[in-house]
Scaffold this motif. Sequence first.
Motif, PDB file in Angstrom:
ATOM      1  N   ASN A  55      15.094   2.316 -12.626  1.00 49.79           N
ATOM      2  CA  ASN A  55      16.227   1.447 -12.978  1.00 49.79           C
ATOM      3  C   ASN A  55      17.085   1.194 -11.738  1.00 49.79           C
ATOM      4  O   ASN A  55      18.326   1.252 -11.785  1.00 49.79           O
ATOM      5  CB  ASN A  55      17.056   2.071 -14.105  1.00 49.79           C
ATOM      6  N   ASP A  57      18.725  -0.751  -8.436  1.00 50.88           N
ATOM      7  CA  ASP A  57      19.354  -2.050  -8.203  1.00 50.88           C
ATOM      8  C   ASP A  57      18.761  -2.686  -6.950  1.00 50.88           C
ATOM      9  O   ASP A  57      18.897  -2.149  -5.851  1.00 50.88           O
ATOM     10  CB  ASP A  57      20.862  -1.868  -8.052  1.00 50.88           C
ATOM     11  N   ASN A  59      19.511  -5.908  -6.089  1.00 54.64           N
ATOM     12  CA  ASN A  59      20.393  -6.993  -5.637  1.00 54.64           C
ATOM     13  C   ASN A  59      21.665  -6.509  -4.951  1.00 54.64           C
ATOM     14  O   ASN A  59      22.591  -7.289  -4.759  1.00 54.64           O
ATOM     15  CB  ASN A  59      20.762  -7.888  -6.836  1.00 54.64           C
ATOM     16  N   TRP A  60      21.715  -5.253  -4.568  1.00 50.04           N
ATOM     17  CA  TRP A  60      22.929  -4.706  -3.955  1.00 50.04           C
ATOM     18  C   TRP A  60      23.258  -5.393  -2.629  1.00 50.04           C
ATOM     19  O   TRP A  60      24.425  -5.475  -2.233  1.00 50.04           O
ATOM     20  CB  TRP A  60      22.778  -3.206  -3.732  1.00 50.04           C
ATOM     21  N   LYS A  72      30.707   0.783  -4.893  1.00 45.76           N
ATOM     22  CA  LYS A  72      29.805   0.721  -6.047  1.00 45.76           C
ATOM     23  C   LYS A  72      28.761   1.833  -6.062  1.00 45.76           C
ATOM     24  O   LYS A  72      28.386   2.325  -7.131  1.00 45.76           O
ATOM     25  CB  LYS A  72      29.112  -0.643  -6.090  1.00 45.76           C
ATOM     26  N   TYR A  73      28.267   2.229  -4.900  1.00 47.20           N
ATOM     27  CA  TYR A  73      27.114   3.129  -4.869  1.00 47.20           C
ATOM     28  C   TYR A  73      27.389   4.521  -4.305  1.00 47.20           C
ATOM     29  O   TYR A  73      26.528   5.384  -4.381  1.00 47.20           O
ATOM     30  CB  TYR A  73      25.968   2.482  -4.075  1.00 47.20           C
ATOM     31  N   THR A  79      23.830   4.275  -9.596  1.00 47.23           N
ATOM     32  CA  THR A  79      22.406   4.001  -9.770  1.00 47.23           C
ATOM     33  C   THR A  79      21.696   4.079  -8.424  1.00 47.23           C
ATOM     34  O   THR A  79      22.315   3.955  -7.364  1.00 47.23           O
ATOM     35  CB  THR A  79      22.198   2.592 -10.361  1.00 47.23           C
ATOM     36  N   MET A  81      19.165   2.657  -5.522  1.00 38.35           N
ATOM     37  CA  MET A  81      19.068   1.345  -4.897  1.00 38.35           C
ATOM     38  C   MET A  81      17.619   1.101  -4.474  1.00 38.35           C
ATOM     39  O   MET A  81      16.882   2.040  -4.178  1.00 38.35           O
ATOM     40  CB  MET A  81      20.012   1.276  -3.693  1.00 38.35           C
TER      41      MET A  81
END
Length: 200
Positions: A55, A57, A59-60, A72-73, A79, A81
């Motif tokens: 799951n 990401d 599009n980071w 965000k990360y 989540t 990356m």
Amino acid sequence: MRTIIFWISVIGLVVFLNYYTMDEKPSKQSENQQSGQTLSNIDSLNSSKIIAKYNADINWDTLSFTYQIQEKYLNKYSTLMAIKANGVDIIKLDSSYYLKISKQNSLLNDKEAPFKQIILFLKISKNQLYDLSDNINLLNEIELIEENGCFIFKLDSISSYDIKLLDEENINATFLVDGKKGVPILKGSLIDYHLYEKSK
């Protein structure tokens, strides 16, 4: 009369062979194209599977500023990356090994990409070290637009550097990099990866 029949036979044979070889070349070429497309489709499918498995990401890197990636990360529950990019080196810092990954967007193809280049240093385990050393053809820094894998990682830290500080001596090597913006340098841990068949 025999001479005429002989020359007609020769001309007929030449025309037949010429037509046959012309018919063969496109089919071989299309076979190679189909083979390349099949590999590309397999790599794309396997990349999608590994991204879905974690799951992660993908599009980071469309975020506009380094601080947005950081906010965000860089937290305990963030989540994982994913990035489709190229491994360019395996380095050792103290007693740990890192895969150096670089992604560069072409100014022509990715006008909307906020970062023209992103560099990652991802810590790898001993098993990953052996597997990567055996199975990945690391790309030269000059070939930054190429991709040789899809990499899933956990972010540990992020910083941004001016490209002039990174490459004062060899400015020609960075002609595709947008000098108006810094280059994000991400550090983290490599969780999993899919290496593209063409890069093995």
